[in-house]
Scaffold this motif. Sequence first.
Motif, PDB file in Angstrom:
ATOM      1  N   PHE A   1       0.840  -1.192   0.000  1.00 56.24           N
ATOM      2  CA  PHE A   1       0.000   0.000   0.000  1.00 56.24           C
ATOM      3  C   PHE A   1       0.878   1.246   0.000  1.00 56.24           C
ATOM      4  N   GLU A   2       0.486   2.227  -0.814  1.00 54.37           N
ATOM      5  CA  GLU A   2       1.248   3.472  -0.865  1.00 54.37           C
ATOM      6  C   GLU A   2       0.975   4.301   0.380  1.00 54.37           C
ATOM      7  N   LEU A   3       2.031   4.952   0.859  1.00 56.01           N
ATOM      8  CA  LEU A   3       1.867   5.889   1.960  1.00 56.01           C
ATOM      9  C   LEU A   3       1.262   7.175   1.410  1.00 56.01           C
ATOM     10  N   PRO A   4       0.296   7.762   2.110  1.00 52.63           N
ATOM     11  CA  PRO A   4      -0.276   9.023   1.638  1.00 52.63           C
ATOM     12  C   PRO A   4       0.804  10.103   1.552  1.00 52.63           C
ATOM     13  N   ALA A   5       0.641  10.993   0.587  1.00 52.62           N
ATOM     14  CA  ALA A   5       1.639  12.041   0.380  1.00 52.62           C
ATOM     15  C   ALA A   5       1.532  13.145   1.420  1.00 52.62           C
ATOM     16  N   ASN A   6       0.326  13.442   1.889  1.00 52.07           N
ATOM     17  CA  ASN A   6       0.127  14.644   2.686  1.00 52.07           C
ATOM     18  C   ASN A   6      -0.196  14.408   4.156  1.00 52.07           C
ATOM     19  N   ARG A   7      -0.141  13.158   4.587  1.00 51.21           N
ATOM     20  CA  ARG A   7      -0.416  12.887   6.000  1.00 51.21           C
ATOM     21  C   ARG A   7       0.240  11.570   6.389  1.00 51.21           C
ATOM     22  N   LYS A   8       0.258  11.303   7.684  1.00 49.62           N
ATOM     23  CA  LYS A   8       0.844  10.057   8.166  1.00 49.62           C
ATOM     24  C   LYS A   8      -0.196   8.936   8.088  1.00 49.62           C
ATOM     25  N   LEU A   9       0.275   7.712   7.887  1.00 46.54           N
ATOM     26  CA  LEU A   9      -0.580   6.526   7.907  1.00 46.54           C
ATOM     27  C   LEU A   9      -0.167   5.701   9.107  1.00 46.54           C
ATOM     28  N   THR A  10      -1.141   5.291   9.925  1.00 49.47           N
ATOM     29  CA  THR A  10      -0.836   4.554  11.145  1.00 49.47           C
ATOM     30  C   THR A  10      -1.072   3.059  10.959  1.00 49.47           C
ATOM     31  N   VAL A  11      -0.664   2.285  11.956  1.00 51.77           N
ATOM     32  CA  VAL A  11      -0.841   0.826  11.949  1.00 51.77           C
ATOM     33  C   VAL A  11      -2.311   0.459  11.786  1.00 51.77           C
ATOM     34  N   VAL A  12      -3.184   1.089  12.579  1.00 50.79           N
ATOM     35  CA  VAL A  12      -4.615   0.766  12.528  1.00 50.79           C
ATOM     36  C   VAL A  12      -5.184   1.077  11.153  1.00 50.79           C
ATOM     37  N   GLU A  13      -4.804   2.220  10.577  1.00 51.85           N
ATOM     38  CA  GLU A  13      -5.302   2.579   9.253  1.00 51.85           C
ATOM     39  C   GLU A  13      -4.799   1.597   8.190  1.00 51.85           C
ATOM     40  N   ALA A  14      -3.539   1.167   8.301  1.00 48.08           N
ATOM     41  CA  ALA A  14      -2.981   0.223   7.327  1.00 48.08           C
ATOM     42  C   ALA A  14      -3.727  -1.105   7.367  1.00 48.08           C
TER      43      ALA A  14
ATOM     44  N   LEU B   1       3.179  -5.631  18.386  1.00 49.28           N
ATOM     45  CA  LEU B   1       2.102  -4.692  18.686  1.00 49.28           C
ATOM     46  C   LEU B   1       0.821  -5.436  19.041  1.00 49.28           C
ATOM     47  N   ASN B   2       0.055  -4.846  19.961  1.00 54.75           N
ATOM     48  CA  ASN B   2      -1.243  -5.383  20.352  1.00 54.75           C
ATOM     49  C   ASN B   2      -2.302  -4.425  19.837  1.00 54.75           C
ATOM     50  N   LEU B   3      -3.064  -4.862  18.823  1.00 56.62           N
ATOM     51  CA  LEU B   3      -4.047  -3.991  18.196  1.00 56.62           C
ATOM     52  C   LEU B   3      -5.122  -3.524  19.170  1.00 56.62           C
TER      53      LEU B   3
ATOM     54  N   ALA C   1      -0.198   4.107  22.124  1.00 54.85           N
ATOM     55  CA  ALA C   1      -0.388   5.005  20.978  1.00 54.85           C
ATOM     56  C   ALA C   1      -0.295   4.248  19.665  1.00 54.85           C
ATOM     57  N   ASP C   2      -1.080   4.707  18.684  1.00 52.90           N
ATOM     58  CA  ASP C   2      -0.968   4.169  17.334  1.00 52.90           C
ATOM     59  C   ASP C   2       0.365   4.653  16.757  1.00 52.90           C
ATOM     60  N   ILE C   3       0.949   3.876  15.863  1.00 47.81           N
ATOM     61  CA  ILE C   3       2.294   4.176  15.368  1.00 47.81           C
ATOM     62  C   ILE C   3       2.231   4.621  13.912  1.00 47.81           C
ATOM     63  N   PRO C   4       2.786   5.802  13.602  1.00 46.62           N
ATOM     64  CA  PRO C   4       2.866   6.217  12.199  1.00 46.62           C
ATOM     65  C   PRO C   4       3.858   5.328  11.456  1.00 46.62           C
TER      66      PRO C   4
END
Length: 197
Positions: free
Chosen positions: A125-138, A169-171, A180-183
């Motif tokens: 999956f591509e990382l978004p250009a304008n914001r961070k992507l976290t573990v949960v979002e991925a 990690l524990n979801l 905390a969620d991780i970028p």
Amino acid sequence: MNIKLFLIIAAMIGAFAALTGGASGQAPAGGRASGTIGSMDTVEIRVFREEELTTMGQLSPNGTITMPLIGAVKMAGLTTDQAAAAITAKLKDGFLVNPQVSVSIEARVRRSITVLGQVQNSGVFELPANRKLTVVEAIGMAGGATRIANTKKITLKRNTGGKPQVSILNLKDITSGKTADIPLRDGDVLTVPESLF
């Protein structure tokens, strides 16, 4: 909140980001892009009424570009507005009275993460250009965890300075706010293992 409901919501957010272009790794066709500048991106710098200072090129591996008068400018990690402000400050320092600088991203180097194991749609999956992507979002972008997934032992493999670093990690801890969620960063690999009954 039920973890399955949370993962469904995260998947919807990920799908929305992909549909709206949030995960695009390229500048718009025929246009310029703003946002955070990545290392090795191609940028264009313009100074109003100072055509000889116009600079366009790919950033060096250390995230800099060289401009006339002021030399190397570190741009990786800055937004286009922050980069313009930094260049403006350098040009004001003994070169121009009131420089008006614009910075745009002409082309982006594709940055991606990989999600493997017990998710609905594993892949790159591509990382978004304008914001961070976290573990949960991925995990949401990968369709969420399967019924047999062990979401308490997700591994995150990351290369730091050429050395692989692995975290467990524990979801549920992340979704409950306990941790905390991780970028994520370019090249990260998330693996969701199977539960052992």
